[in-house]
Design a protein around this motif. Structure first.
Motif, PDB file in Angstrom:
ATOM      1  N   ARG A 356      62.675  60.747  86.102  1.00 28.45           N
ATOM      2  CA  ARG A 356      61.994  61.282  85.199  1.00 28.45           C
ATOM      3  C   ARG A 356      63.129  61.434  84.175  1.00 28.45           C
ATOM      4  NH1 ARG A 356      60.107  67.076  87.417  1.00 28.45           N
ATOM      5  NH2 ARG A 356      62.146  68.076  87.735  1.00 28.45           N
ATOM      6  N   TRP A 357      62.689  61.537  82.888  1.00 27.67           N
ATOM      7  CA  TRP A 357      63.651  61.993  81.580  1.00 27.67           C
ATOM      8  C   TRP A 357      63.408  63.245  81.122  1.00 27.67           C
ATOM      9  CZ3 TRP A 357      60.728  57.754  82.842  1.00 27.67           C
ATOM     10  CH2 TRP A 357      61.726  56.430  82.965  1.00 27.67           C
ATOM     11  N   LEU A 358      64.415  64.069  80.893  1.00 32.24           N
ATOM     12  CA  LEU A 358      64.463  65.319  80.522  1.00 32.24           C
ATOM     13  C   LEU A 358      64.908  65.541  78.893  1.00 32.24           C
ATOM     14  CD1 LEU A 358      66.072  66.970  83.543  1.00 32.24           C
ATOM     15  CD2 LEU A 358      63.624  66.833  83.190  1.00 32.24           C
ATOM     16  N   GLU A 359      63.865  66.038  78.002  1.00 28.87           N
ATOM     17  CA  GLU A 359      64.128  66.747  76.785  1.00 28.87           C
ATOM     18  C   GLU A 359      64.745  68.074  76.889  1.00 28.87           C
ATOM     19  OE1 GLU A 359      65.053  65.741  73.392  1.00 28.87           O
ATOM     20  OE2 GLU A 359      63.429  64.760  73.572  1.00 28.87           O
ATOM     21  N   ASP A 360      65.734  68.381  76.222  1.00 33.73           N
ATOM     22  CA  ASP A 360      66.305  69.956  76.261  1.00 33.73           C
ATOM     23  C   ASP A 360      65.690  70.335  74.938  1.00 33.73           C
ATOM     24  OD1 ASP A 360      67.878  72.071  76.483  1.00 33.73           O
ATOM     25  OD2 ASP A 360      69.750  71.037  76.075  1.00 33.73           O
ATOM     26  N   LEU A 361      65.018  71.467  75.286  1.00 39.15           N
ATOM     27  CA  LEU A 361      64.500  72.336  74.256  1.00 39.15           C
ATOM     28  C   LEU A 361      65.267  73.361  73.891  1.00 39.15           C
ATOM     29  CD1 LEU A 361      60.887  72.343  75.696  1.00 39.15           C
ATOM     30  CD2 LEU A 361      61.957  70.841  74.129  1.00 39.15           C
ATOM     31  N   GLY A 362      66.415  73.765  74.567  1.00 33.41           N
ATOM     32  CA  GLY A 362      67.170  74.768  74.233  1.00 33.41           C
ATOM     33  C   GLY A 362      66.928  76.104  75.264  1.00 33.41           C
ATOM     34  N   GLN A 417      57.277  78.447  73.765  1.00 33.51           N
ATOM     35  CA  GLN A 417      58.059  79.838  73.451  1.00 33.51           C
ATOM     36  C   GLN A 417      59.434  79.183  72.819  1.00 33.51           C
ATOM     37  OE1 GLN A 417      57.163  83.236  73.602  1.00 33.51           O
ATOM     38  NE2 GLN A 417      59.090  83.453  72.220  1.00 33.51           N
ATOM     39  N   ALA A 418      59.931  78.125  73.551  1.00 32.51           N
ATOM     40  CA  ALA A 418      61.401  77.658  73.175  1.00 32.51           C
ATOM     41  C   ALA A 418      61.038  76.982  71.658  1.00 32.51           C
ATOM     42  CB  ALA A 418      61.854  76.843  74.225  1.00 32.51           C
ATOM     43  N   LEU A 419      60.066  76.221  71.763  1.00 31.95           N
ATOM     44  CA  LEU A 419      60.294  75.507  70.495  1.00 31.95           C
ATOM     45  C   LEU A 419      59.503  76.477  69.218  1.00 31.95           C
ATOM     46  CD1 LEU A 419      60.875  72.625  69.661  1.00 31.95           C
ATOM     47  CD2 LEU A 419      58.360  72.127  70.002  1.00 31.95           C
ATOM     48  N   MET A 420      58.479  76.984  69.404  1.00 34.25           N
ATOM     49  CA  MET A 420      57.574  77.568  68.287  1.00 34.25           C
ATOM     50  C   MET A 420      57.904  78.937  67.990  1.00 34.25           C
ATOM     51  SD  MET A 420      55.939  74.797  67.602  1.00 34.25           S
ATOM     52  CE  MET A 420      54.573  75.253  66.380  1.00 34.25           C
ATOM     53  N   GLY A 421      58.562  79.659  69.101  1.00 35.12           N
ATOM     54  CA  GLY A 421      58.871  80.992  68.931  1.00 35.12           C
ATOM     55  C   GLY A 421      57.818  82.195  69.415  1.00 35.12           C
ATOM     56  N   THR A 422      56.747  81.897  69.899  1.00 35.41           N
ATOM     57  CA  THR A 422      55.565  82.353  70.239  1.00 35.41           C
ATOM     58  C   THR A 422      55.253  81.869  71.550  1.00 35.41           C
ATOM     59  OG1 THR A 422      54.134  81.175  68.915  1.00 35.41           O
ATOM     60  CG2 THR A 422      54.963  82.849  68.010  1.00 35.41           C
ATOM     61  N   ASN A 423      54.344  82.785  72.070  1.00 32.59           N
ATOM     62  CA  ASN A 423      53.383  82.586  73.379  1.00 32.59           C
ATOM     63  C   ASN A 423      52.037  82.736  73.143  1.00 32.59           C
ATOM     64  OD1 ASN A 423      52.315  81.805  75.887  1.00 32.59           O
ATOM     65  ND2 ASN A 423      53.611  83.635  76.909  1.00 32.59           N
ATOM     66  N   PRO A 424      51.041  81.899  72.627  1.00 37.77           N
ATOM     67  CA  PRO A 424      49.744  82.342  72.669  1.00 37.77           C
ATOM     68  C   PRO A 424      48.967  82.911  73.955  1.00 37.77           C
ATOM     69  CG  PRO A 424      50.304  79.990  71.635  1.00 37.77           C
ATOM     70  CD  PRO A 424      51.418  80.463  72.597  1.00 37.77           C
ATOM     71  N   ASN A 457      62.909  68.002  65.308  1.00 35.07           N
ATOM     72  CA  ASN A 457      63.988  68.399  66.115  1.00 35.07           C
ATOM     73  C   ASN A 457      64.726  67.513  66.897  1.00 35.07           C
ATOM     74  OD1 ASN A 457      63.163  70.988  65.040  1.00 35.07           O
ATOM     75  ND2 ASN A 457      62.708  71.899  67.010  1.00 35.07           N
ATOM     76  N   THR A 458      64.179  66.591  67.445  1.00 42.99           N
ATOM     77  CA  THR A 458      64.845  65.474  68.352  1.00 42.99           C
ATOM     78  C   THR A 458      65.020  64.230  67.708  1.00 42.99           C
ATOM     79  OG1 THR A 458      62.447  64.628  69.451  1.00 42.99           O
ATOM     80  CG2 THR A 458      63.859  66.740  70.317  1.00 42.99           C
ATOM     81  N   GLY A 459      64.124  63.745  66.742  1.00 44.28           N
ATOM     82  CA  GLY A 459      64.217  62.506  66.186  1.00 44.28           C
ATOM     83  C   GLY A 459      63.378  61.333  67.183  1.00 44.28           C
ATOM     84  N   ARG A 460      62.503  61.899  67.904  1.00 46.13           N
ATOM     85  CA  ARG A 460      61.819  61.012  68.785  1.00 46.13           C
ATOM     86  C   ARG A 460      60.425  61.563  68.606  1.00 46.13           C
ATOM     87  NH1 ARG A 460      66.350  61.538  71.791  1.00 46.13           N
ATOM     88  NH2 ARG A 460      66.055  63.628  72.565  1.00 46.13           N
TER      89      ARG A 460
END
Length: 922
Positions: A356-362, A417-424, A457-460
């Motif tokens: 599998r491929w992993l995208e780093d979200l920070g 949360q890592a990407l949008m800064g919130t958790n609905p 953020n990723t260019g993908r």
């Protein structure tokens, strides 16, 4: 800010349990009343964050009206006990955590049960007698409310609760009825069920008749109201009398509806009693034969029908995965089960190694993707599959000529949360909250915005899967109802284990989400494709797979062509709350794109193309730089001609003077067939200052701050607003025909089109011609409207009725009064602007591509940007921008910088559009 689960309000009297729902005006919570050992559940409604952010004066007016309305409703307790309506039990103003302006809170009965919306959504259309019984109960309650001088204005299916075979009206419409006239929030209400005049603040009882008729229509058809398609066309078994009563109550004009609720209910009752027995549904047609395969097509072949009712799928070969540039890879072992029999036994268990491929979200958070190999499968369910219904057919073959990459899990709360800064998910009970559980409480709009931000953020290029991609990945080469086999058991997936499928066993009903990856994977290493949460797909809903190709998303070279034909989107996979048959590979669900609840989430596709990066602009106010007029560049494939246009500039503040000149303009003609053409003119490369200066008369805060926008390449814009003849030539219909005859003329602008329909027109024209047509962004629109000028209007300092079609009995500056035509005019009836464009001021409002923003201080990732012809559009809300004013607008609303908005599915006789020809082809 929204209250969190567990928070106590009103000095600890009420404990917040979870969010029940949120709309354009208010937010409603489920809460527990706890005082001196007595406990009961209630619902508390407060203004939502948007209304709390209103101006102090408007908010104070709202609070005053809220108090008055709450006291009135509290006085109706006896009435609500006798009729099918929830009652108001308390009113308080919360001051905790607020610096000023206490928060008004209305406490109502909490009505446990299932909403009419969910009842139909889960079980399909109701029988006519059952639907009329529910609507009759609610109608009597509304009639009694009208007798007290009040209206509800929000009696849509989500506010009608079904409990013990009774319908109970909740919410009381306070979301609409107390909003001040002229307020920015007067449009409160559920768009699909609100009467047209309600959006202008009307509070007559006829709006309740309209909304309740829409609810009956939904109960009988499982569709939201659409004035352009009569109910009879959707449900042949609907009796003619009931159909006629619904059509009358859904009239655009209030005076054409029944005068009272009692009259309408009486008409329904008589129609139902006189109706003949319903006809049986027509038999399902057999599947058409499959054409001979062709090996010469270089591009993905169209969808092909299959040759028999049940066709063995062709599982794609498992070949070594191809690398994904820029992503880290790892290999993991997953547990896979296939071949479970109808009793839930047997099955082949194996451990499979998956790369599998992993995208780093920070922050140590990653997103895992697995490869979906190229191949072919038969989409849909065979006619004899248990619990199969018509939306799952006809079966048809879908081919995927290239590998794809899909999220191994549904998007988790940690990832969101890592990407949008919130958790609905924090708006729900604590049992739904966990970083490794799927994010819930996200609408389709929220999910697409997540994809857009991740792409930027990723260019993908990340997006939601089409439902064909989703089912292909879910089946993973299998043809059984589930990827595990013939049935589902609670140790294979998270669903309502109290129910069974086939001869499968009963088991646990967890009543909550589970951590992603808690159950076996499917043969391609994907987890939770059955149950846990419904997963949003890219597609708009269609009743079955018999769509025309131009009305459905198509995937070619990684590009998704998506028609915005309606606001409903597809959901797949079932959830923890649903039955096992809802979790089948072929099952299809749907919901409006702006609805969010605690059993819906999503997973991602990594597409093969990357988006163009967003380019920021400066926000300083700088002088305009009018672009130079250079010889127009040719548009390949379009016929050209040269015409003379009359141009006027330099009109003074009194409406006098101005320089008139005849200008020769070269334009390009798109042939629409039948002798109808569409004319485009060149918009030259250049730069301008967008927005209005602070001292411009009638300027609003949403027109600033001024900022420079650059256009490095030429563009092509429709010389006129799209006419009725042009719309008819492309779409085969004329929406203007539903209005007064004074609006109907082939050369008048088409009216009665929503943003969705305007975009659908662009999509179909693009597909017909091979050129990429779309709506203009509002930056493109204003740039073209100004045409190098910096005055309030392209003509000069003011507007006069001989320059444009608007409400001439109002003035701007020292300009004169004049004629108010009260109708549209033939396109091109007035002078052109300096670039040869007609009717940029007045006649009809013109839809733009952009979602609404309150001003130009947006973040770059939240606003459309154009580079190399590509539009990156966030789906952050359902409101879209309108520009230019109309025949019914006063002069100040027709200024070059003025901005208007409306929900994307709303249409009337003052709105139209014009087109952009983009520099790239679809």
């Amino acid at each position: 800010m929204a209250w969190a689960a567990g928070q106590r309000v009103n000095q600890g009297k009420y404990k917040i349990l979870k969010v029940l729902g949120s709309g354009g005006f208010g937010i409603t919570y489920k809460a527990e009343f706890d005082l001196a050992g007595f406990r009961c559940q209630v619902a508390i409604k407060t203004p939502n964050a948007a209304l709390q952010a209103a101006s102090p004066a408007e908010y104070a007016q709202f609070v005053q009206l809220f108090r008055k309305e709450a006291r009135t409703m509290a006085g109706l307790r006896q009435l609500s006990q006798q009729l099918s309506m929830a009652q108001v039990t308390d009113f308080f103003e919360e001051t905790q955590g607020r610096q000023q302006d206490p928060l008004p809170c209305l406490v109502m009965d909490f009505i446990a049960g299932t909403s009419l919306w969910d009842r139909v959504d889960q079980g399909g259309p109701l029988a006519e007698g059952e639907a009329l019984a529910y609507i009759g109960e609610v109608g009597k309650a509304l009639a009694a409310l009208h007798g007290q001088g009040m209206v509800h204005r929000d009696a849509h299916p989500m506010n009608i609760m079904i409990r013990e075979s009774r319908a109970i009206l909740i919410d009381f419409g306070l979301a609409c009825s107390i909003v001040p006239m002229g307020s920015a929030y007067v449009n409160a209400g559920f768009p699909h069920f609100a009467a047209p005049e309600q959006w202008r603040g009307n509070r007559e009882p006829t709006v309740d008749i309209y909304t309740l008729a829409g609810s009956l229509y939904f109960a009988l058809t499982a569709r939201v109201p659409d004035l352009r398609t009569p109910p009879q066309a959707h449900k042949p078994r609907l009796s003619q009398g009931v159909n006629d009563a619904i059509v009358q109550a859904l009239s655009l004009y209030p005076d054409q509806r029944p005068a009272t609720m009692e009259q309408w209910l009486q008409a329904l009752g008589q129609a139902h009693r006189a109706a003949p027995p319903p006809l049986p549904p027509p038999p399902s047609p057999p599947l058409p034969p499959s054409p001979s395969p062709s090996s010469t097509k270089p591009s993905p072949p169209p969808v092909q029908p299959v040759t028999a009712k049940t066709v063995v799928a062709v599982p794609p070969p498992r070949v070594p995965p191809s690398p994904v540039a820029g992503l880290r890879t790892e290999t993991v072992t997953v547990g896979v089960i296939t071949g479970v029999d109808a009793a839930g036994k047997g099955g082949r268990r194996q451990a499979v190694r998956v790369q599998r491929w992993l995208e780093d979200l920070g922050g140590g958070v990653t997103l895992a993707l697995v490869r979906i190999p190229a191949g072919s499968f038969v989409m849909g369910s065979p006619e004899k599959e248990q619990k199969r219904n018509s939306p799952q057919g006809p079966q048809h073959r879908v081919n995927f000529p290239r590998d794809g990459w899909l999220g191994q899990f549904a998007v988790t709360q940690a990832q969101y949360q890592a990407l949008m800064g919130t958790n609905p998910a924090t708006g729900y009970d604590s049992e739904f909250i966990d970083p490794q559980k799927p994010v819930v409480g996200v609408s389709w709009d929220d999910a697409v915005k997540f994809c857009d931000r991740l792409s930027q953020n990723t260019g993908r290029a990340y997006r939601l899967p089409t439902e064909a991609e989703w089912e292909y990945a879910c089946r993973a080469g299998t043809t059984t109802p589930f990827s595990f086999g013939e049935t589902l058991t609670p140790d294979l997936a998270n669903y309502d284990g109290n129910s069974t499928y086939g001869q499968g066993p009963k088991g646990i009903y967890r009543q909550k989400t589970t951590t992603v990856g808690s159950f076996p994977a499917n043969p391609w290493g994907l987890y939770d494709m059955h149950g846990n949460v419904w997963e949003w797909c890219l597609d708009p809903w269609s009743d079955n797979y018999s769509w025309k190709t131009e009305d459905h998303p198509a995937l070619k070279d990684g590009t998704v062509i998506l028609p915005y034909s309606n606001t409903s989107r597809v959901l797949r996979g079932g959830s923890w709350y649903y039955f096992p048959w809802d979790c089948r590979s072929a099952n299809r669900g749907w919901s409006t794109r702006d609805i969010f609840i605690n059993n819906r989430g999503f997973r991602l596709v990594l597409a093969s193309r990357t988006p163009s990066p967003v380019q920021p602009v400066t926000s300083k106010t700088v002088p305009a730089v009018p672009p130079s007029r250079v010889p127009p560049s040719p548009v390949a494939g379009l016929r050209t001609e040269t015409v003379t246009v009359e141009v006027l500039t330099g009109v003074d503040a009194a409406g006098n003077g101005g320089q008139r000149q005849a200008v020769r303009v070269q334009r390009w003609l798109e042939d629409l067939g039948g002798g109808v053409t569409l004319a485009l003119v060149q918009i030259p490369a250049g730069s301008f200052v967008m927005g209005s200066p602070e001292k411009e008369q009638d300027r609003g805060s949403d027109e600033g701050p001024q900022h420079r926008v650059n256009f490095p390449r030429d563009g092509w814009l429709g010389q006129f607003q799209v006419t009725q003849a042009q719309y008819q030539a492309v779409m085969g219909t004329n929406p203007a025909s539903r209005y007064d005859s004074k609006f109907i003329d082939p050369q008048k602008p088409v009216v009665g089109v929503s943003w969705d329909e305007a975009v659908k027109f662009c999509d179909r024209l693009s597909q017909n011609t091979g050129r990429a047509y779309r709506l203009p962004t509002e930056a493109e629109w204003e740039y073209a409207c100004r045409a190098g000028t910096t005055t309030p209007f392209s003509f000069g300092e003011t507007l006069t009725p001989d320059l444009a079609n608007y409400r001439g009995d109002y003035t701007y500056g020292q300009g004169p009064k004049g004629i108010y035509r009260q109708r549209t005019t033939t396109v091109g009836s007035f002078p052109a602007n300096p670039w040869g464009l007609y009717d940029m001021h007045g006649n009809v409002w013109e839809w733009c591509l952009d979602p609404w923003s309150d001003n130009y201080s947006w973040k770059t990732e939240d606003h459309p940007a154009r580079k190399d012809g590509t539009i990156i559009l966030p789906y952050s809300n359902t409101s879209r921008v309108l520009r230019g004013g109309s025949w019914s607008a006063i002069r100040g609303l027709c200024r070059s910088a003025y901005r208007n908005r409306s929900t994307r599915d709303y249409f009337n006789f003052i709105r139209g559009f014009r087109l952009v020809l983009a520099s790239r082809t679809p």
